[in-house]
Design an enzyme around this catalytic site. Structure first.
Site, PDB file in Angstrom:
ATOM      1  N   GLU A   1      43.414  31.259 -48.268  1.00  0.00           N
ATOM      2  CA  GLU A   1      44.835  31.544 -48.557  1.00  0.00           C
ATOM      3  C   GLU A   1      45.396  30.393 -49.644  1.00  0.00           C
ATOM      4  O   GLU A   1      46.098  30.878 -50.481  1.00  0.00           O
ATOM      5  CB  GLU A   1      45.863  31.225 -47.320  1.00  0.00           C
TER       6      GLU A   1
ATOM      7  N   GLY B   1      43.797  29.433 -43.723  1.00  0.00           N
ATOM      8  CA  GLY B   1      44.502  28.453 -44.612  1.00  0.00           C
ATOM      9  C   GLY B   1      43.697  28.118 -46.024  1.00  0.00           C
ATOM     10  O   GLY B   1      44.598  28.135 -46.925  1.00  0.00           O
TER      11      GLY B   1
ATOM     12  N   ALA C   1      43.521  26.069 -41.697  1.00  0.00           N
ATOM     13  CA  ALA C   1      44.550  25.246 -41.111  1.00  0.00           C
ATOM     14  C   ALA C   1      43.962  24.284 -40.224  1.00  0.00           C
ATOM     15  O   ALA C   1      43.047  24.797 -39.503  1.00  0.00           O
ATOM     16  CB  ALA C   1      45.673  25.737 -40.639  1.00  0.00           C
TER      17      ALA C   1
ATOM     18  N   GLU D   1      41.755  34.262 -38.595  1.00  0.00           N
ATOM     19  CA  GLU D   1      42.912  34.040 -37.645  1.00  0.00           C
ATOM     20  C   GLU D   1      43.101  35.012 -36.526  1.00  0.00           C
ATOM     21  O   GLU D   1      43.472  34.674 -35.406  1.00  0.00           O
ATOM     22  CB  GLU D   1      44.297  34.092 -38.412  1.00  0.00           C
TER      23      GLU D   1
END
Ligand code: DAK
Length: 259
Positions: free
Chosen positions: A116, A113, A67, A136
């Protein structure tokens, strides 16, 4: 088809190719890119001429490096929770539940992300240069786009705990051993390998494939995803989150409370 700021879409031989195109930010997923990916995946899925979707990152360095830290570090807790809820729905749950098979062609870093997104895809193929991980907790948050759930589903709880808690990256060979990816190709052959795989999938019934995707996904409980969202929101309010993301931007090691 190419009315996107952050994506390039190509259609060839009934295969839809989505290239995430923010190379200067290592293809990090900001809000706009997530919204554009939602539109692109939906459009390709609705087009019955498209039999397989391949998603990859532009350039040779990154699939998606996570992200967009520089964007989400400024969100407050409510925005964090909202982004967790909408992001999961808009992109990660959407991809996992598409009728059309999705292949992630992991051409470089697939972190946070980014991994993911690959985990939500139906099939993962990596370049020999790829590096994968969920960093993270090194930023003071937890994976918030389904990573705590899907990584354990795919590689088992023990290895998932190790990767999530250590925040370490693994290379393509290790990912293959773990079953995180099902194929590894030399970087220069990655797209050829992904297209070859797509063509193999296209020999089979699209209706049956759509039903099979639903049936496989039905085996996995959904409760953990809601808990992940809630706990992600909690992590967002901590001093460690501020410290972790600030340290990333300042290119230094974080000083976490009690560490
Ligand atoms: N976000 C924003 N910019 C990024 C980025 C990212 N994730 N990753 C890299 N960049 C930028 C760098 O800041 C740098 O920008 P400039 O300084 O040139 O302006 C540029 O891309 C090139 O990166 P580096 O200079 O760092 O390149 P290196 O070769 O030195 O290192 C690296 C490559 C991939 C090891 C390194 O860039 C790196 O560690 N990147 C960050 C990896 C990471 O921690 N990703 C984020 C994981 S956390 C949410 C749910 C989920 C999440 C967030 C919100 N909600 C529900 C709200 C998920 C969070 C994550 O993904």
């Amino acid at each position: 088809m190419n009315n996107y700021n952050n994506l390039q879409i190509d259609v060839k031989d009934n295969i839809g190719l989505i290239i995430i195109n923010r190379p200067k930010q290592l293809n990090a997923l900001n809000k706009e890119t997530i919204e554009e990916l939602n539109k692109a995946f939906n459009a390709l899925n609705d087009d019955k001429n498209i039999r397989v979707i391949i998603v990859t990152g532009s350039g040779t360095k990154a699939f998606v490096a996570g992200a967009d830290i520089k964007e989400f570090m400024h969100f407050n807790a409510q925005q964090g929770q909202e982004l967790a809820a909408t992001g999961q729905e808009l992109l990660f749950d959407l991809v996992e539940n598409l009728d059309t098979p999705v292949i992630a062609a992991i051409n470089g870093f697939a972190l946070g992300g980014g991994l993911e997104l690959a985990l939500a895809s139906h099939i993962r193929i990596a370049s020999e240069q790829a590096k994968m991980g969920l960093p993270e907790v090194s930023l003071g948050v937890i994976p918030g786009y389904g990573g705590t759930q899907r990584l354990a589903q795919i590689i088992g709880k023990g290895r998932a705990m190790d990767l999530i808690l250590s925040a370490e990256m693994i290379d393509a060979t290790t990912a293959l051993t773990y079953g995180l990816v099902t194929e590894v190709a030399p970087a220069e052959n990655l797209m050829e390998t992904a297209f070859k795989k797509a063509k193999k999938l296209m020999r089979n019934s699209p209706q049956a494939q759509a039903l099979a995707i639903k049936a496989v996904n039905a085996a996995y409980p959904k409760a953990g995803f809601a808990i992940e969202k809630e706990l992600f929101g909690q992590a967002f309010t901590t001093a460690d989150f501020k410290e972790g993301t600030t340290a990333f931007v300042e290119r230094r090691k974080p000083n976490f409370e009690g560490a």
